[in-house]
Design a protein around this motif. Structure first.
Motif, PDB file in Angstrom:
ATOM      1  N   ARG A  92     -11.618  40.305   8.282  1.00 33.11           N
ATOM      2  CA  ARG A  92     -11.597  40.730   9.690  1.00 33.11           C
ATOM      3  C   ARG A  92     -12.587  39.908  10.514  1.00 33.11           C
ATOM      4  O   ARG A  92     -12.301  39.526  11.655  1.00 33.11           O
ATOM      5  CB  ARG A  92     -11.906  42.224   9.795  1.00 33.11           C
ATOM      6  N   SER A  93     -13.760  39.649   9.957  1.00 35.05           N
ATOM      7  CA  SER A  93     -14.753  38.839  10.673  1.00 35.05           C
ATOM      8  C   SER A  93     -14.229  37.443  10.949  1.00 35.05           C
ATOM      9  O   SER A  93     -14.387  36.905  12.063  1.00 35.05           O
ATOM     10  CB  SER A  93     -16.049  38.762   9.855  1.00 35.05           C
ATOM     11  N   ALA A 104     -11.486  37.524  13.595  1.00 36.17           N
ATOM     12  CA  ALA A 104     -12.073  37.709  14.928  1.00 36.17           C
ATOM     13  C   ALA A 104     -12.744  36.436  15.415  1.00 36.17           C
ATOM     14  O   ALA A 104     -12.666  36.093  16.604  1.00 36.17           O
ATOM     15  CB  ALA A 104     -13.077  38.861  14.892  1.00 36.17           C
ATOM     16  N   GLU A 105     -13.393  35.705  14.502  1.00 35.50           N
ATOM     17  CA  GLU A 105     -14.016  34.431  14.883  1.00 35.50           C
ATOM     18  C   GLU A 105     -12.956  33.438  15.354  1.00 35.50           C
ATOM     19  O   GLU A 105     -13.139  32.737  16.358  1.00 35.50           O
ATOM     20  CB  GLU A 105     -14.798  33.855  13.708  1.00 35.50           C
ATOM     21  N   ALA A 136     -13.542  43.382   5.160  1.00 39.63           N
ATOM     22  CA  ALA A 136     -14.491  43.199   6.263  1.00 39.63           C
ATOM     23  C   ALA A 136     -14.706  41.717   6.556  1.00 39.63           C
ATOM     24  O   ALA A 136     -14.789  41.302   7.720  1.00 39.63           O
ATOM     25  CB  ALA A 136     -15.814  43.871   5.923  1.00 39.63           C
ATOM     26  N   ARG A 137     -14.783  40.922   5.501  1.00 40.86           N
ATOM     27  CA  ARG A 137     -14.963  39.478   5.677  1.00 40.86           C
ATOM     28  C   ARG A 137     -13.743  38.854   6.343  1.00 40.86           C
ATOM     29  O   ARG A 137     -13.867  38.032   7.252  1.00 40.86           O
ATOM     30  CB  ARG A 137     -15.222  38.849   4.312  1.00 40.86           C
TER      31      ARG A 137
END
Length: 216
Positions: free
Chosen positions: A97-98, A101-102, A94-95
């Motif tokens: 992916r974040s 995306a950033e 999840a991290r």
């Protein structure tokens, strides 16, 4: 897995093309490479004939067309689960992916003021306050990841998040950005020393096209 074709732009300038190309090369995913030089008379027409967005990169797999760097890499992660393109741990995934995306949607000042240009090194530019914020944020991201991982990459193995930040590593080389500590410099050197990225640089040097907007 056969029948993969990746359409890319100029290797000297196309940061978005580099991302899936590098992920595929790093994990020995076989594909055919098609290059469409950007900003030429028929470039846009050619790209629109290849995908609705008319942008690079584009991935063809059998009768499927996938465009956008991150979407392509997400598809590859599903197609080749054994490469662990995302971390296996759910929270780390999840991290990652974040952060990907950033990188995908952010850092507009860095993109504008430090365009990718593999053929040049140590180009001097004025570091504005907004650009400094982008550079600082990227170093914070790398440092936080490397603090929690044994390395050598941001989440241990080379994955999508490293591919997303690889063009930033090349920009820091081009514009002579000095990273704040040895750990970050080791990460930069690790990425720059990757055999596929060195090959990308060599190919970029052979290109003759010049995109004026990306020259400083």
């Amino acid at each position: 897995m056969a029948n993969l074709t990746l359409v890319i732009g100029n290797k000297n300038y196309s940061s978005w093309s580099l991302r899936p190309w590098l992920l595929m090369r790093m994990h020995d995913i076989a594909f055919d490479e098609v290059q469409v030089p950007l900003y030429q008379a028929h470039s846009k027409q050619d790209l629109l004939a290849r995908s609705p967005a008319g942008l690079v990169p584009i991935l063809y797999h059998q009768d499927l067309v996938v465009w956008d760097s991150l979407a392509i890499m997400e598809y590859l992660a599903e197609l080749f689960p054994a490469i662990h393109a995302w971390p296996q741990d759910q929270k780390a995934r999840a991290r990652a992916r974040s952060l990907s995306a950033e990188m995908h949607s952010g850092f507009s000042t860095l993109r504008q003021q430090m365009p990718m240009n593999c053929r040049r090194q140590h180009v001097h530019i004025d570091i504005t306050s907004h650009l400094e914020q982008d550079i600082t944020r990227i170093q914070d991201i790398w440092e936080n990841c490397l603090h929690d991982q044994p390395g050598p990459f941001l989440f241990g193995e080379f994955g999508i998040v490293d591919a997303m930040f690889a063009p930033v590593v090349t920009r820091f080389k081009t514009y002579g950005v000095t990273l704040r500590n040895a750990r970050l410099r080791r990460y930069q050197e690790q990425v720059l020393s990757l055999h596929p990225l060195r090959q990308w640089y060599e190919d970029a040097k052979q290109e003759s096209e010049v995109i004026t907007e990306s020259e400083r």
